[in-house]
Design an enzyme around this catalytic site. Structure first.
Site, PDB file in Angstrom:
ATOM      1  N   GLU A 181      14.650  15.713   9.640  1.00  0.00           N
ATOM      2  CA  GLU A 181      15.843  16.141  10.346  1.00  0.00           C
ATOM      3  C   GLU A 181      16.592  14.950  10.924  1.00  0.00           C
ATOM      4  O   GLU A 181      15.995  13.938  11.289  1.00  0.00           O
ATOM      5  CB  GLU A 181      15.477  17.117  11.470  1.00  0.00           C
TER       6      GLU A 181
ATOM      7  N   GLU B 146      10.278  11.864   6.959  1.00  0.00           N
ATOM      8  CA  GLU B 146       8.994  11.754   6.267  1.00  0.00           C
ATOM      9  C   GLU B 146       9.242  11.360   4.813  1.00  0.00           C
ATOM     10  O   GLU B 146      10.227  11.786   4.209  1.00  0.00           O
ATOM     11  CB  GLU B 146       8.232  13.079   6.315  1.00  0.00           C
TER      12      GLU B 146
ATOM     13  N   PHE C   2      -8.032  -4.240 -10.650  1.00  0.00           N
ATOM     14  CA  PHE C   2      -7.116  -3.575  -9.723  1.00  0.00           C
ATOM     15  C   PHE C   2      -5.693  -3.839 -10.220  1.00  0.00           C
ATOM     16  O   PHE C   2      -4.869  -4.421  -9.529  1.00  0.00           O
ATOM     17  CB  PHE C   2      -7.323  -4.104  -8.309  1.00  0.00           C
TER      18      PHE C   2
ATOM     19  N   HIS D 294       0.861  -1.186   0.000  1.00  0.00           N
ATOM     20  CA  HIS D 294       0.000   0.000   0.000  1.00  0.00           C
ATOM     21  C   HIS D 294       0.897   1.235   0.000  1.00  0.00           C
ATOM     22  O   HIS D 294       1.923   1.273   0.690  1.00  0.00           O
ATOM     23  CB  HIS D 294      -0.896  -0.026   1.237  1.00  0.00           C
TER      24      HIS D 294
ATOM     25  N   LYS E   6      10.517   7.832  13.110  1.00  0.00           N
ATOM     26  CA  LYS E   6      10.924   8.530  14.324  1.00  0.00           C
ATOM     27  C   LYS E   6      11.849   7.667  15.164  1.00  0.00           C
ATOM     28  O   LYS E   6      11.571   6.492  15.384  1.00  0.00           O
ATOM     29  CB  LYS E   6       9.689   8.897  15.156  1.00  0.00           C
TER      30      LYS E   6
ATOM     31  N   ASP F  71       5.944   9.729  20.856  1.00  0.00           N
ATOM     32  CA  ASP F  71       4.899   9.211  19.972  1.00  0.00           C
ATOM     33  C   ASP F  71       5.113   7.724  19.727  1.00  0.00           C
ATOM     34  O   ASP F  71       4.157   6.951  19.653  1.00  0.00           O
ATOM     35  CB  ASP F  71       4.927   9.932  18.615  1.00  0.00           C
TER      36      ASP F  71
ATOM     37  N   ASP G 135       0.907   4.174   1.387  1.00  0.00           N
ATOM     38  CA  ASP G 135       1.261   4.742   2.694  1.00  0.00           C
ATOM     39  C   ASP G 135       2.225   3.838   3.451  1.00  0.00           C
ATOM     40  O   ASP G 135       3.108   4.313   4.170  1.00  0.00           O
ATOM     41  CB  ASP G 135       0.009   4.971   3.532  1.00  0.00           C
ATOM     42  N   LYS G 136       2.065   2.534   3.288  1.00  0.00           N
ATOM     43  CA  LYS G 136       2.970   1.604   3.963  1.00  0.00           C
ATOM     44  C   LYS G 136       4.344   1.565   3.296  1.00  0.00           C
ATOM     45  O   LYS G 136       5.361   1.351   3.966  1.00  0.00           O
ATOM     46  CB  LYS G 136       2.355   0.207   3.992  1.00  0.00           C
TER      47      LYS G 136
ATOM     48  N   ASP H 286      -1.938   5.846  -6.310  1.00  0.00           N
ATOM     49  CA  ASP H 286      -2.276   6.831  -5.281  1.00  0.00           C
ATOM     50  C   ASP H 286      -0.994   7.207  -4.556  1.00  0.00           C
ATOM     51  O   ASP H 286      -0.132   6.363  -4.321  1.00  0.00           O
ATOM     52  CB  ASP H 286      -3.293   6.240  -4.294  1.00  0.00           C
ATOM     53  N   ALA H 287      -0.848   8.472  -4.196  1.00  0.00           N
ATOM     54  CA  ALA H 287       0.333   8.906  -3.456  1.00  0.00           C
ATOM     55  C   ALA H 287       0.329   8.297  -2.057  1.00  0.00           C
ATOM     56  O   ALA H 287      -0.721   8.039  -1.475  1.00  0.00           O
ATOM     57  CB  ALA H 287       0.375  10.426  -3.359  1.00  0.00           C
TER      58      ALA H 287
ATOM     59  N   LYS I 214      11.412  10.009  20.488  1.00  0.00           N
ATOM     60  CA  LYS I 214      10.083  10.560  20.235  1.00  0.00           C
ATOM     61  C   LYS I 214       9.056   9.696  20.955  1.00  0.00           C
ATOM     62  O   LYS I 214       8.860   8.531  20.619  1.00  0.00           O
ATOM     63  CB  LYS I 214       9.768  10.589  18.743  1.00  0.00           C
TER      64      LYS I 214
ATOM     65  N   LYS J 214      -5.650  -4.476   0.399  1.00  0.00           N
ATOM     66  CA  LYS J 214      -6.332  -4.054   1.621  1.00  0.00           C
ATOM     67  C   LYS J 214      -7.279  -5.161   2.066  1.00  0.00           C
ATOM     68  O   LYS J 214      -7.751  -5.948   1.242  1.00  0.00           O
ATOM     69  CB  LYS J 214      -7.145  -2.764   1.392  1.00  0.00           C
TER      70      LYS J 214
ATOM     71  N   ARG K  23       0.120   7.765   7.750  1.00  0.00           N
ATOM     72  CA  ARG K  23      -1.308   7.893   7.455  1.00  0.00           C
ATOM     73  C   ARG K  23      -2.115   6.644   7.785  1.00  0.00           C
ATOM     74  O   ARG K  23      -3.303   6.596   7.515  1.00  0.00           O
ATOM     75  CB  ARG K  23      -1.529   8.253   5.977  1.00  0.00           C
ATOM     76  N   LYS K  24      -1.470   5.635   8.367  1.00  0.00           N
ATOM     77  CA  LYS K  24      -2.196   4.407   8.699  1.00  0.00           C
ATOM     78  C   LYS K  24      -2.034   4.066  10.178  1.00  0.00           C
ATOM     79  O   LYS K  24      -1.722   2.937  10.549  1.00  0.00           O
ATOM     80  CB  LYS K  24      -1.708   3.256   7.801  1.00  0.00           C
TER      81      LYS K  24
END
Length: 409
Positions: A57, A44, A250, A16, A285, A291, A18-19, A258-259, A289, A182, A264-265
């Site tokens: 960074e 990123e 598909f 995918h 990260k 997060d 995003d992955k 798709d970008a 961090k 998916k 995003r997941k």
């Protein structure tokens, strides 16, 4: 809590878009942690048609430990253009060799820069000041006894379906599959226990022609067989509704279709919507961090509480301020399933000294997070995985006895 309801979770494959971005960002994190265990990385990634762009960074010192990287990843980059090598190798491993996105020919841009000195001064330890959190935020951990891996069943089976598709694609057993896919699983719960699969959705990228006639039938039959292997027979019935490639063709997928962007997941990465999420992503990260590291710690604590038999379900929240070492709050909720009070569990956690007070450094030291261990986390969830060697240490259940002893004290 309602006793009878439908609940749904989804997963996405390693292909995918995003992955793909998450895996690239974590490969960069691993590269710099292999050079310097105290490296600071915030990477990123953007992927789109025949293009890969990274930015963020970094701060790094030390010598690149080629053997450590090779032991973890099975290969090691050379000294020239090593970031680009890591990025392209990641895309190659996923399996993208398509005209619209190819690991060898996609353009690559690197916009990483040095870490802000103002961020560094708040995070770094100095004098009597302990290392502070890399950012403010709230982090959640969750565990449930629904599955052997202490994950919600809807997410657990969504991941397992796609992991099997990927394994068959890589082995050649299902050579008609392409990387993007998916899944989505809807289960009916009675008495808080999953009893039936009411709907299963799988959309998988495929080779040319597998949306027509006998080839389409072959693909759908194969996917149904995978589902039957993954889900217990007791959950499947004639009433289970299957949606396999419901839009038809598909062929165009991944970053060409798709970008993709890092982070995003986050619901796929965590608990499939069955528990809250503080909003921060993990991939790209370094473990200063919170997060990332505090979310891992919260999962570790919740899983140990359930594994110890102290609750059937457990949610934990931690909160931090940038530059401050101690957590601002610790909250435990066992959703009425605990054998002891939630306030008692909070006190018991505070009595376990080797957690280091749940400071960023305490978490990293206890879970040994300053290692290049993050690429395997970036697809099929950060939780519900097997703790093996240095990988997924937050999935260990080695605190169970200490929690019981702290409660008995």
């Amino acid at each position: 809590m309602r006793q009878s309801y439908l609940f749904t979770s989804e997963s996405v494959s390693e292909g995918h878009p995003d992955k793909v971005a998450d895996q690239i960002s974590d490969a960069v994190v691993d590269l710099f942690l292999a050079k310097d265990p105290e490296a600071r990385v915030a990477c990123e990634t953007l992927v789109t048609t025949q293009r890969i762009v990274i930015g963020g960074e970094i701060r790094c010192k030390g010598v690149y430990d080629e053997q450590q990287f090779r032991d973890t990843h099975g290969w090691a980059p050379g000294t020239r253009d090593e970031i680009e090598q890591v990025v392209r190798h990641t895309v190659q491993r996923i399996g993208y060799e398509q005209d619209g996105f190819h690991w060898q020919t996609a353009s690559f841009e690197n916009h990483l820069h040095g870490q802000s000195a103002h961020i560094a001064q708040g995070v770094d330890a100095s004098g009597n000041k302990d290392e502070g959190a890399g950012d403010q935020g709230i982090m959640f951990g969750y565990a449930t006894d629904e599955t052997p891996d202490y994950l919600p069943a809807t997410l657990y089976y969504s991941h397992k379906i796609l992991q099997q598709l990927a394994a068959d694609r890589h082995s050649g057993a299902a050579s008609f599959l392409e990387p993007d896919a998916k899944s989505q699983v809807t289960l009916r719960y009675d008495g808080g226990v999953p009893v039936a699969a009411t709907a299963i959705v799988v959309s998988t990228q495929h080779g040319k022609g597998f949306d027509q006639g006998e080839r389409e039938a072959e693909l759908k039959s194969y996917v149904k067989a995978v589902i039957a292997d993954v889900l217990p027979a007791t959950l499947l019935s004639d009433e289970t509704v299957y949606h396999i490639n419901p839009t038809g063709a598909f062929e165009i997928g991944g970053p060409q279709g798709d970008a993709g962007l890092t982070g995003r997941k986050i619901i796929v990465d965590t608990y499939g919507g069955a528990a809250p999420h503080g909003g921060g992503a993990f991939s790209g990260k370094d473990p200063t961090k919170v997060d990332r590291s505090a979310a891992y710690a919260a999962r570790y604590l919740a899983k140990n509480i359930v594994a110890a038999g102290l609750a059937k379900r457990c949610t934990i929240q931690l909160a931090y301020a940038i530059g401050v070492s101690e957590p601002l709050s610790l909250y435990v909720d066992t959703h009425g399933t605990g054998s002891v009070g939630d306030d008692q569990l909070e006190r018991a956690i505070g009595q376990i000294g080797r957690l280091g007070g749940l400071t960023p450094r305490g978490i990293r030291t206890h879970l040994q997070l300053n290692k290049p261990i993050y690429s395997p986390t970036a697809a099929y969830g950060h939780f519900g995985r097997k703790a093996e060697g240095d990988l997924f240490p937050w999935e260990k259940t080695d605190l169970a006895d200490e929690l019981k002893a702290a409660l008995a004290a």
